[in-house]
Design a protein around this motif. Sequence first.
Motif, PDB file in Angstrom:
ATOM      1  N   PRO A 111       0.782  -1.060   0.072  1.00  0.00           N
ATOM      2  CA  PRO A 111       0.080  -0.015   0.145  1.00  0.00           C
ATOM      3  C   PRO A 111       0.809   1.528   0.103  1.00  0.00           C
ATOM      4  CG  PRO A 111       0.056  -1.008   2.244  1.00  0.00           C
ATOM      5  CD  PRO A 111       0.819  -1.918   1.336  1.00  0.00           C
ATOM      6  N   ALA A 112       0.353   2.256   0.069  1.00  0.00           N
ATOM      7  CA  ALA A 112       0.907   3.640   0.130  1.00  0.00           C
ATOM      8  C   ALA A 112       1.494   3.925   1.277  1.00  0.00           C
ATOM      9  CB  ALA A 112      -0.197   4.756  -0.649  1.00  0.00           C
ATOM     10  N   ASN A 113       2.051   3.338   1.996  1.00  0.00           N
ATOM     11  CA  ASN A 113       2.516   3.461   3.212  1.00  0.00           C
ATOM     12  C   ASN A 113       4.147   3.872   3.000  1.00  0.00           C
ATOM     13  OD1 ASN A 113       3.904   3.201   5.858  1.00  0.00           O
ATOM     14  ND2 ASN A 113       1.962   2.313   6.657  1.00  0.00           N
ATOM     15  N   ALA A 114       4.681   5.080   3.132  1.00  0.00           N
ATOM     16  CA  ALA A 114       5.949   5.406   2.775  1.00  0.00           C
ATOM     17  C   ALA A 114       6.979   4.494   3.881  1.00  0.00           C
ATOM     18  CB  ALA A 114       6.271   6.599   3.088  1.00  0.00           C
ATOM     19  N   GLU A 115       6.619   4.074   5.337  1.00  0.00           N
ATOM     20  CA  GLU A 115       7.645   3.797   6.020  1.00  0.00           C
ATOM     21  C   GLU A 115       7.706   2.037   5.694  1.00  0.00           C
ATOM     22  OE1 GLU A 115      10.658   3.086   8.363  1.00  0.00           O
ATOM     23  OE2 GLU A 115       9.817   4.826   7.744  1.00  0.00           O
ATOM     24  N   TRP A 116       6.372   1.620   5.593  1.00  0.00           N
ATOM     25  CA  TRP A 116       6.547   0.147   4.995  1.00  0.00           C
ATOM     26  C   TRP A 116       7.437  -0.167   3.728  1.00  0.00           C
ATOM     27  CZ3 TRP A 116       5.156  -4.614   6.927  1.00  0.00           C
ATOM     28  CH2 TRP A 116       5.048  -5.418   6.067  1.00  0.00           C
ATOM     29  N   ARG A 117       7.065   0.605   2.649  1.00  0.00           N
ATOM     30  CA  ARG A 117       7.703   0.520   1.333  1.00  0.00           C
ATOM     31  C   ARG A 117       9.378   0.956   1.681  1.00  0.00           C
ATOM     32  NH1 ARG A 117       4.241   0.185  -2.916  1.00  0.00           N
ATOM     33  NH2 ARG A 117       5.837   0.786  -4.300  1.00  0.00           N
ATOM     34  N   ALA A 118       9.402   1.810   2.542  1.00  0.00           N
ATOM     35  CA  ALA A 118      11.041   2.083   2.732  1.00  0.00           C
ATOM     36  C   ALA A 118      11.621   0.747   3.157  1.00  0.00           C
ATOM     37  CB  ALA A 118      11.079   3.270   3.650  1.00  0.00           C
ATOM     38  N   GLY A 119      11.053   0.181   4.262  1.00  0.00           N
ATOM     39  CA  GLY A 119      11.487  -1.073   4.760  1.00  0.00           C
ATOM     40  C   GLY A 119      11.632  -2.136   3.981  1.00  0.00           C
ATOM     41  N   LEU A 120      10.818  -2.256   2.845  1.00  0.00           N
ATOM     42  CA  LEU A 120      10.964  -3.089   1.811  1.00  0.00           C
ATOM     43  C   LEU A 120      12.263  -2.829   0.811  1.00  0.00           C
ATOM     44  CD1 LEU A 120       7.286  -3.877   0.562  1.00  0.00           C
ATOM     45  CD2 LEU A 120       8.740  -5.615   1.640  1.00  0.00           C
ATOM     46  N   TRP A 121      12.503  -1.523   0.779  1.00  0.00           N
ATOM     47  CA  TRP A 121      13.619  -1.204  -0.013  1.00  0.00           C
ATOM     48  C   TRP A 121      15.023  -1.475   0.698  1.00  0.00           C
ATOM     49  CZ3 TRP A 121      14.025  -0.574  -5.167  1.00  0.00           C
ATOM     50  CH2 TRP A 121      12.991  -0.087  -5.660  1.00  0.00           C
ATOM     51  N   ASP A 122      15.082  -1.426   2.082  1.00  0.00           N
ATOM     52  CA  ASP A 122      16.049  -1.774   2.905  1.00  0.00           C
ATOM     53  C   ASP A 122      16.201  -3.394   2.894  1.00  0.00           C
ATOM     54  OD1 ASP A 122      16.518   0.929   4.226  1.00  0.00           O
ATOM     55  OD2 ASP A 122      15.140   0.367   5.750  1.00  0.00           O
ATOM     56  N   ILE A 123      15.216  -4.132   2.670  1.00  0.00           N
ATOM     57  CA  ILE A 123      15.530  -5.679   2.378  1.00  0.00           C
ATOM     58  C   ILE A 123      16.154  -5.996   1.139  1.00  0.00           C
ATOM     59  CG2 ILE A 123      14.324  -7.767   2.303  1.00  0.00           C
ATOM     60  CD1 ILE A 123      12.187  -6.757   4.345  1.00  0.00           C
ATOM     61  N   LEU A 124      15.771  -4.991   0.158  1.00  0.00           N
ATOM     62  CA  LEU A 124      16.296  -5.143  -1.463  1.00  0.00           C
ATOM     63  C   LEU A 124      17.628  -4.822  -1.471  1.00  0.00           C
ATOM     64  CD1 LEU A 124      13.705  -3.851  -3.776  1.00  0.00           C
ATOM     65  CD2 LEU A 124      14.721  -5.968  -3.856  1.00  0.00           C
ATOM     66  N   ALA A 125      17.870  -3.744  -0.600  1.00  0.00           N
ATOM     67  CA  ALA A 125      19.502  -3.282  -0.551  1.00  0.00           C
ATOM     68  C   ALA A 125      20.281  -4.240   0.395  1.00  0.00           C
ATOM     69  CB  ALA A 125      19.348  -1.894   0.203  1.00  0.00           C
ATOM     70  N   THR A 126      19.944  -4.822   1.306  1.00  0.00           N
ATOM     71  CA  THR A 126      20.522  -6.104   1.939  1.00  0.00           C
ATOM     72  C   THR A 126      20.760  -7.070   1.008  1.00  0.00           C
ATOM     73  OG1 THR A 126      19.786  -5.216   4.028  1.00  0.00           O
ATOM     74  CG2 THR A 126      20.711  -7.431   3.886  1.00  0.00           C
ATOM     75  N   ALA A 127      19.794  -7.656   0.402  1.00  0.00           N
ATOM     76  CA  ALA A 127      19.810  -8.756  -0.567  1.00  0.00           C
ATOM     77  C   ALA A 127      20.727  -8.577  -1.810  1.00  0.00           C
ATOM     78  CB  ALA A 127      18.369  -8.998  -0.957  1.00  0.00           C
ATOM     79  N   ARG A 128      20.561  -7.237  -2.321  1.00  0.00           N
ATOM     80  CA  ARG A 128      21.641  -6.957  -3.222  1.00  0.00           C
ATOM     81  C   ARG A 128      23.221  -6.814  -3.063  1.00  0.00           C
ATOM     82  NH1 ARG A 128      17.670  -2.583  -6.389  1.00  0.00           N
ATOM     83  NH2 ARG A 128      16.103  -4.168  -7.134  1.00  0.00           N
ATOM     84  N   GLN A 129      23.198  -6.256  -1.919  1.00  0.00           N
ATOM     85  CA  GLN A 129      24.547  -6.140  -1.327  1.00  0.00           C
ATOM     86  C   GLN A 129      25.182  -7.427  -1.031  1.00  0.00           C
ATOM     87  OE1 GLN A 129      26.281  -3.178  -0.586  1.00  0.00           O
ATOM     88  NE2 GLN A 129      28.043  -4.519  -0.479  1.00  0.00           N
ATOM     89  N   ARG A 130      24.400  -8.479  -0.542  1.00  0.00           N
ATOM     90  CA  ARG A 130      24.910  -9.888  -0.228  1.00  0.00           C
ATOM     91  C   ARG A 130      25.245 -10.658  -1.617  1.00  0.00           C
ATOM     92  NH1 ARG A 130      21.158 -11.739   5.010  1.00  0.00           N
ATOM     93  NH2 ARG A 130      22.214 -10.035   6.191  1.00  0.00           N
ATOM     94  N   GLN A 131      24.599 -10.082  -2.542  1.00  0.00           N
ATOM     95  CA  GLN A 131      24.955 -10.738  -4.010  1.00  0.00           C
ATOM     96  C   GLN A 131      26.025  -9.946  -4.621  1.00  0.00           C
ATOM     97  OE1 GLN A 131      21.165 -11.818  -6.377  1.00  0.00           O
ATOM     98  NE2 GLN A 131      20.418 -10.494  -4.676  1.00  0.00           N
ATOM     99  N   GLY A 132      26.725  -9.104  -4.085  1.00  0.00           N
ATOM    100  CA  GLY A 132      27.712  -8.531  -4.733  1.00  0.00           C
ATOM    101  C   GLY A 132      27.186  -7.043  -5.463  1.00  0.00           C
ATOM    102  N   ASN A 133      26.018  -6.676  -5.516  1.00  0.00           N
ATOM    103  CA  ASN A 133      25.523  -5.752  -6.557  1.00  0.00           C
ATOM    104  C   ASN A 133      25.649  -4.375  -5.435  1.00  0.00           C
ATOM    105  OD1 ASN A 133      23.984  -4.066  -8.155  1.00  0.00           O
ATOM    106  ND2 ASN A 133      22.361  -5.427  -8.310  1.00  0.00           N
ATOM    107  N   THR A 134      26.678  -3.876  -5.642  1.00  0.00           N
ATOM    108  CA  THR A 134      26.786  -2.550  -4.786  1.00  0.00           C
ATOM    109  C   THR A 134      26.044  -1.422  -5.392  1.00  0.00           C
ATOM    110  OG1 THR A 134      29.107  -3.338  -4.419  1.00  0.00           O
ATOM    111  CG2 THR A 134      28.643  -1.115  -3.668  1.00  0.00           C
ATOM    112  N   ASP A 135      26.060  -1.309  -6.867  1.00  0.00           N
ATOM    113  CA  ASP A 135      25.127  -0.268  -7.480  1.00  0.00           C
ATOM    114  C   ASP A 135      23.641  -0.313  -7.107  1.00  0.00           C
ATOM    115  OD1 ASP A 135      27.363   0.948  -8.125  1.00  0.00           O
ATOM    116  OD2 ASP A 135      27.193   0.082 -10.364  1.00  0.00           O
ATOM    117  N   GLY A 136      23.151  -1.636  -7.164  1.00  0.00           N
ATOM    118  CA  GLY A 136      21.687  -2.032  -6.921  1.00  0.00           C
ATOM    119  C   GLY A 136      21.401  -1.671  -5.470  1.00  0.00           C
ATOM    120  N   SER A 137      22.253  -2.108  -4.518  1.00  0.00           N
ATOM    121  CA  SER A 137      22.119  -1.876  -3.377  1.00  0.00           C
ATOM    122  C   SER A 137      22.096  -0.229  -2.880  1.00  0.00           C
ATOM    123  CB  SER A 137      23.248  -2.512  -2.245  1.00  0.00           C
ATOM    124  OG  SER A 137      22.987  -2.302  -1.168  1.00  0.00           O
ATOM    125  N   GLU A 138      22.949   0.466  -3.525  1.00  0.00           N
ATOM    126  CA  GLU A 138      23.033   1.599  -3.235  1.00  0.00           C
ATOM    127  C   GLU A 138      21.741   2.462  -3.665  1.00  0.00           C
ATOM    128  OE1 GLU A 138      26.699   3.488  -4.635  1.00  0.00           O
ATOM    129  OE2 GLU A 138      27.787   2.248  -3.138  1.00  0.00           O
TER     130      GLU A 138
END
Length: 155
Positions: A111-138
């Motif tokens: 939904p349009a809940n900014a904090e919820w969506r931000a948390g999902l982007w944080d998960i994405l950043a961590t997942a990408r970092q662990r895959q070695g995708n620094t640009d995607g993580s940033e």
Amino acid sequence: MVSPLVRLIALAGLLALAGCTLTPPTTTAPRDDMPVGIQDSSPAHSLLASARNARSRGDTGAAGRYLERALSMAGAGEATVLYRELAELRLAEGKPRDAEGLALRALREAPANAEWRAGLWDILATARQRQGNTDGSEAARAEAEKLRGSQMGAR
């Protein structure tokens, strides 16, 4: 030849139809503070609780099975919660590629809940970092911060 009266009636009908199409539809704009969760009365609620209990005991396999079962019966708006839980579980299991896909799916249904969506982007950043995708993580971290910034501006 068409009589002037028939022309007038046809013109009045066209104007009436045009007036109907020019009226803007009434819609409710998505709120930035829409709550995110699963109702206690939902069948998915007890499965989510079971998944969290299993995870806290270290039984990630059972936790995943509970979450997948909950997804099969999730109602509207509940899937985003379950996909997020699964994404966090997959990160804990050392499966960042799976976590990334699940977080993206949660974002599509979030939904349009900014904090919820931000948390999902944080998960994405961590997942990408662990895959070695620094640009995607940033990029994902920047998106999370942008959402948090927009939330601060709304207060």
